[in-house]
Enzyme design. Structure first.
Site, PDB file in Angstrom:
ATOM      1  N   ARG A  70     -73.394   2.450   3.169  1.00  0.00           N
ATOM      2  CA  ARG A  70     -74.085   2.882   1.960  1.00  0.00           C
ATOM      3  C   ARG A  70     -75.190   3.884   2.272  1.00  0.00           C
ATOM      4  NH1 ARG A  70     -76.529  -1.793  -1.276  1.00  0.00           N
ATOM      5  NH2 ARG A  70     -76.941  -0.102  -2.751  1.00  0.00           N
ATOM      6  N   HIS A  74     -76.839   7.027  -0.134  1.00  0.00           N
ATOM      7  CA  HIS A  74     -78.219   7.020  -0.606  1.00  0.00           C
ATOM      8  C   HIS A  74     -79.063   8.094   0.079  1.00  0.00           C
ATOM      9  CE1 HIS A  74     -78.282   3.152  -2.988  1.00  0.00           C
ATOM     10  NE2 HIS A  74     -77.073   3.157  -2.459  1.00  0.00           N
ATOM     11  N   ASP A  75     -78.639   8.549   1.237  1.00  0.00           N
ATOM     12  CA  ASP A  75     -79.364   9.615   1.915  1.00  0.00           C
ATOM     13  C   ASP A  75     -78.908  10.981   1.423  1.00  0.00           C
ATOM     14  OD1 ASP A  75     -81.149  10.773   3.790  1.00  0.00           O
ATOM     15  OD2 ASP A  75     -79.491  11.116   5.170  1.00  0.00           O
ATOM     16  N   VAL A  78     -79.820  12.498  -2.162  1.00  0.00           N
ATOM     17  CA  VAL A  78     -81.230  12.820  -2.414  1.00  0.00           C
ATOM     18  C   VAL A  78     -81.676  13.910  -1.438  1.00  0.00           C
ATOM     19  CG1 VAL A  78     -83.572  11.903  -2.596  1.00  0.00           C
ATOM     20  CG2 VAL A  78     -81.624  10.464  -3.204  1.00  0.00           C
ATOM     21  N   GLY A  80     -80.025  16.108   0.211  1.00  0.00           N
ATOM     22  CA  GLY A  80     -79.174  16.377   1.357  1.00  0.00           C
ATOM     23  C   GLY A  80     -79.266  15.319   2.442  1.00  0.00           C
ATOM     24  N   ASP A  82     -80.490  14.130   5.374  1.00  0.00           N
ATOM     25  CA  ASP A  82     -81.594  14.461   6.273  1.00  0.00           C
ATOM     26  C   ASP A  82     -82.389  13.238   6.713  1.00  0.00           C
ATOM     27  OD1 ASP A  82     -82.864  13.786   3.936  1.00  0.00           O
ATOM     28  OD2 ASP A  82     -83.871  15.708   3.649  1.00  0.00           O
ATOM     29  N   ASN A 102     -82.776   1.531  -4.448  1.00  0.00           N
ATOM     30  CA  ASN A 102     -82.822   1.101  -3.047  1.00  0.00           C
ATOM     31  C   ASN A 102     -83.591  -0.191  -2.834  1.00  0.00           C
ATOM     32  OD1 ASN A 102     -81.498   3.485  -2.592  1.00  0.00           O
ATOM     33  ND2 ASN A 102     -83.223   4.529  -1.645  1.00  0.00           N
ATOM     34  N   PRO A 171     -77.985   6.687  -9.144  1.00  0.00           N
ATOM     35  CA  PRO A 171     -77.615   5.860 -10.292  1.00  0.00           C
ATOM     36  C   PRO A 171     -77.861   4.377 -10.023  1.00  0.00           C
ATOM     37  CG  PRO A 171     -75.666   6.432  -9.036  1.00  0.00           C
ATOM     38  CD  PRO A 171     -76.823   7.173  -8.387  1.00  0.00           C
ATOM     39  N   HIS A 201     -66.873   0.384  -2.192  1.00  0.00           N
ATOM     40  CA  HIS A 201     -67.106  -1.002  -2.619  1.00  0.00           C
ATOM     41  C   HIS A 201     -65.935  -1.904  -2.259  1.00  0.00           C
ATOM     42  CE1 HIS A 201     -70.379   0.143  -5.814  1.00  0.00           C
ATOM     43  NE2 HIS A 201     -70.794   0.248  -4.567  1.00  0.00           N
ATOM     44  N   ASP A 254     -65.104  -7.001  -4.068  1.00  0.00           N
ATOM     45  CA  ASP A 254     -63.683  -7.109  -4.397  1.00  0.00           C
ATOM     46  C   ASP A 254     -63.136  -8.366  -3.737  1.00  0.00           C
ATOM     47  OD1 ASP A 254     -63.003  -6.583  -1.732  1.00  0.00           O
ATOM     48  OD2 ASP A 254     -61.770  -4.841  -2.178  1.00  0.00           O
ATOM     49  N   THR A 256     -61.334  -8.807  -1.160  1.00  0.00           N
ATOM     50  CA  THR A 256     -61.279  -8.792   0.308  1.00  0.00           C
ATOM     51  C   THR A 256     -62.529  -8.087   0.831  1.00  0.00           C
ATOM     52  OG1 THR A 256     -59.962  -6.755   0.240  1.00  0.00           O
ATOM     53  CG2 THR A 256     -58.756  -8.849   0.414  1.00  0.00           C
ATOM     54  N   ASP A 261     -59.783  -1.771   2.285  1.00  0.00           N
ATOM     55  CA  ASP A 261     -58.417  -1.551   1.821  1.00  0.00           C
ATOM     56  C   ASP A 261     -58.462  -1.065   0.377  1.00  0.00           C
ATOM     57  OD1 ASP A 261     -59.166  -3.784   0.411  1.00  0.00           O
ATOM     58  OD2 ASP A 261     -57.827  -5.169   1.461  1.00  0.00           O
TER      59      ASP A 261
END
Length: 349
Positions: A70, A74-75, A78, A80, A82, A102, A171, A201, A254, A256, A261
């Site tokens: 993730r 999240h990086d 925002v 680019g 960096d 976050n 989001p 996810h 999910d 699994t 997958d």
């Protein structure tokens, strides 16, 4: 009066550009050209070092795979890719760790810290934290049974972070597919990219805090999402009861959650998406067709996911950067702390 040939002018222009690049050093622009094998001569064991750290931590805590994957999302969204999201707050800066999307959600920062510490042992000041995030995301997918791909490297680490920028861009789980589609289009990412990357996810968990909106108050109606599978709703009701439930309880994203997958897409087709931002991908016509295609074809999902991750990794801010020695602080602060420590020792003697 003297004449100057075109060749001479070209030479001096080239020399001027070269000197500027040399003087820029580690504080030069962070939008350097990314390429495969970037550390092949400066730190040839960079990628295997990161791989070993990810593998070890996944054995200790399987959830760390989803967590470090993730980080790339999240990086990179925002300002680019960096590593701005790794910076701790300072008296003069509110970073991104406690932003709306976050805070209380992102975890496993210590995995990146460990990878960085190991790299600093073998090739100090060479590998950026931003590149570690990209490598770690790829490795987390691979060791969860997903695809492998060659990553382009050569990013610089930002000198600052912004909680406001993260709040404005990232989001929440309440977002619907239309909002997400518009967000992705701002970064030249397609509907197919959105659905494929939402397949991240396939592994991991979400807190009840992120699920109760869909479970009890879909679109502010005070009612559950009518698209939710009735049996799945009963399961979530037990895990996330309202109003007295523990919102920190986690739910599998999910069926699994430790295997990368295409089960995530099969679950969406059957109304078993945990998050509003997931399930609405099956209700919006522009995205539904890709959910259906990926639910039938795991190979097609893998190919689209890899392309999406590469495009996401190409996002760069163009701001000045450096190679941080510690992913949590900029080098100036690290140097300041070291100097302060020396001064204190000196004053005691």
């Amino acid at each position: 009066m003297f004449s100057t040939s075109t060749a001479t002018i070209s030479f001096f222009f080239f020399l001027l550009i070269s000197l500027a690049a040399i003087h820029a050093g580690d504080n030069g622009p962070s939008y350097s050209k990314l390429r495969h094998g970037y550390y092949s001569t400066t730190c040839p064991d960079a990628e295997i070092t990161v791989k070993n750290v990810i593998r070890k931590n996944m054995i200790i805590d399987p959830r760390s795979a989803a967590s470090v994957m993730r980080f790339q999302f999240h990086d990179c969204f925002v300002n680019g890719c960096d590593a701005s999201m790794l910076l701790d707050d300072t008296p003069n800066m509110l970073g991104e760790k406690e932003s709306l999307s976050n805070g209380g959600s992102l975890r496993s920062y210590e995995v990146i810290d460990e990878a960085k510490a190991n790299l600093e042992q073998i090739c100090p000041g060479v590998v950026s934290c931003a590149d570690i995030i990209i490598m770690a995301a790829r490795d987390a997918v691979l060791f969860s049974g997903g695809p492998d791909w060659a990553v382009k490297l050569g990013r610089k680490d930002s000198l600052t972070a912004s909680q406001k920028d993260s709040d404005d861009i990232m989001p929440t789980p309440r977002a619907n597919a239309t909002y997400l589609l518009n967000l992705f289009q701002k970064f030249n990412l397609s509907a197919k990219d959105l659905v494929a990357l939402s397949g991240s996810h396939s592994i991991g968990k979400a807190r009840c805090f992120s699920i109760v909106f869909r479970l009890y108050n879909q679109s502010g109606s005070g009612l559950p999402d009518p698209a939710m599978n009735p049996e799945y709703r009963k399961k979530l009701d037990k895990l996330c009861p309202m109003p007295d439930g523990n919102l920190s309880v986690t739910v599998d994203l999910d069926s699994t959650p430790e295997l990368f997958d295409n089960q995530y897409f099969k679950d969406l087709v059957n109304g078993k998406g945990s998050l509003n931002s997931d399930q609405t991908l099956f209700t919006l016509p522009e995205t539904r067709k890709y959910v259906e295609r990926f639910s039938r074809g795991e190979k097609e999902f893998y190919e689209a996911f890899v392309k999406g991750m590469i495009r996401l990794g190409d996002l760069q801010s163009g701001r000045s950067g450096e190679i941080r020695r510690n992913c949590r602080v900029v080098n100036q602060l690290v140097l300041g702390r070291r100097t302060e420590g020396v001064s204190r020792k000196t004053s005691l003697t």
